[in-house]
Enzyme design. Structure first.
Site, PDB file in Angstrom:
ATOM      1  N   HIS A 174      42.862  26.642 -47.821  1.00  9.40           N
ATOM      2  CA  HIS A 174      41.815  25.664 -47.523  1.00  9.40           C
ATOM      3  C   HIS A 174      42.251  24.248 -47.919  1.00  9.40           C
ATOM      4  O   HIS A 174      43.128  24.091 -48.777  1.00  9.40           O
ATOM      5  CB  HIS A 174      40.542  25.983 -48.337  1.00  9.40           C
ATOM      6  N   CYS A 271      35.049  27.337 -55.248  1.00 14.65           N
ATOM      7  CA  CYS A 271      34.669  28.496 -54.394  1.00 14.65           C
ATOM      8  C   CYS A 271      33.513  29.293 -54.965  1.00 14.65           C
ATOM      9  O   CYS A 271      32.807  29.979 -54.245  1.00 14.65           O
ATOM     10  CB  CYS A 271      35.836  29.474 -54.256  1.00 14.65           C
TER      11      CYS A 271
HETATM   12  N1  GLY Z   1      39.697  35.496 -50.968  1.00 11.68           N
HETATM   13  C1  GLY Z   1      39.020  34.388 -50.472  1.00 11.68           C
HETATM   14  C2  GLY Z   1      39.212  34.225 -49.013  1.00 11.68           C
HETATM   15  O1  GLY Z   1      40.274  34.575 -48.514  1.00 11.68           O
HETATM   16  O2  GLY Z   1      38.374  33.781 -48.282  1.00 11.68           O
END
Ligand code: GLY
Length: 282
Positions: A174, A271
């Site tokens: 991300h 997150c």
């Molecule tokens: N483990 C977090 C994701 O890959 O979205």
């Protein structure tokens, strides 16, 4: 356009949504590389430390949703919604296995937390909240393996008062795997070539000036600025980056929160929570 007071207000929250860590995370959570087995007990201790900072130190209302064993990545709630100023865009996560996670998040945000729900309706649009960097003045959206241009367009439609720019993500899951807001107008960013390339794109497309704080470790560049306090990596995990936080933010209240277990499945500090302002807009 948001002035400095307004920007600080946009980083002020009174509630946080988190979700428990399912046992299934250990074997089934998505991961970009094999960084070893997750110690679930440790991961849960870190999760509780995070909740405790939010609840006991920052005095926020903390809503911890029950883990769902059929959704191994469900503790990474940030990917399910983008919440700004009372509006919650419910995302369509890039990974199909994660899409059912949004159902409960939508119910909670639109229910007791009183957010106005906006849904992504464009066919083929995908967006992970981990790709969305909101500076208080504009959005940068990581165009990654999870988030596409249609997803960025959906965000722009949901938040028409803010400019939205797409930023190409390479080498990371991300955009926020390599940068995050460390304060109003301050972007913490990793020092890898991928991170530096991404921040150069940001500086090129933005009409605003940002101060950048460069961390030796990309993972440490994911921190959480909330209610004038900075939550960041622990000294044990990233000693050199920890030192940079201490040097660059001498006056900012800072709290170190370990995250080395969930990091193995691409979970960063941002997150784990959705930050909400329940109070009516001013
Ligand atoms: N483990 C977090 C994701 O890959 O979205």
């Amino acid at each position: 356009m948001a002035d400095a007071t307004d920007v600080e207000r946009l980083f002020t929250f009174d509630a946080v949504v988190m979700r428990g860590i399912p046992d299934s995370l250990k074997a089934e959570a998505l991961r970009t590389e094999d960084l070893g087995e997750v110690d679930l007990e440790e991961a849960r201790k870190h999760h509780e430390a995070y909740q405790s900072v939010m609840r006991d130190q920052l005095k926020l209302h903390v809503e911890v949703l029950e883990a769902d064993e059929s959704l191994p990545d469900c503790c990474f709630v940030e990917d399910c919604a983008v919440v700004v100023d009372g509006v919650a865009l419910i995302t369509c996560p890039g990974s199909p296995s994660r899409r059912p996670e949004v159902t409960l998040i939508k119910r909670i945000l639109g229910g007791g937390l009183g957010q106005e729900i906006v849904e992504m309706t464009e066919k083929g649009a995908t967006l992970d909240g981990g790709d969305v960097l909101f500076t208080g003045k504009e959005f940068f959206v990581g165009l990654s393996s999870r988030t596409n241009q249609k997803g960025a367009n959906s965000l722009a439609n949901a938040f028409p008062n803010y400019p939205v720019s797409g930023i190409k993500v390479n080498g990371h899951l991300h955009l926020k795997s390599m940068m995050s807001m460390a304060g109003p107008g301050i972007i913490a960013v990793g020092s890898s070539d991928h991170s530096q390339k991404a921040i150069r794109q940001i500086k090129k497309v933005s009409n605003f000036d940002y101060t950048t704080v460069t961390l030796p470790d990309d993972a440490a560049a994911n921190c959480v600025y909330i209610n004038k306090t900075l939550l960041h990596c622990s000294q044990d995990e990233f000693p050199e980056s920890y030192k940079v936080f201490a040097e660059k933010f001498p006056k900012t209240p800072r709290v170190a929160i370990p995250n080395n277990e969930l990091f193995k499945v691409d979970g960063a500090l941002t997150c784990k929570s959705l930050l909400i302002c329940k109070k009516p807009k001013v």
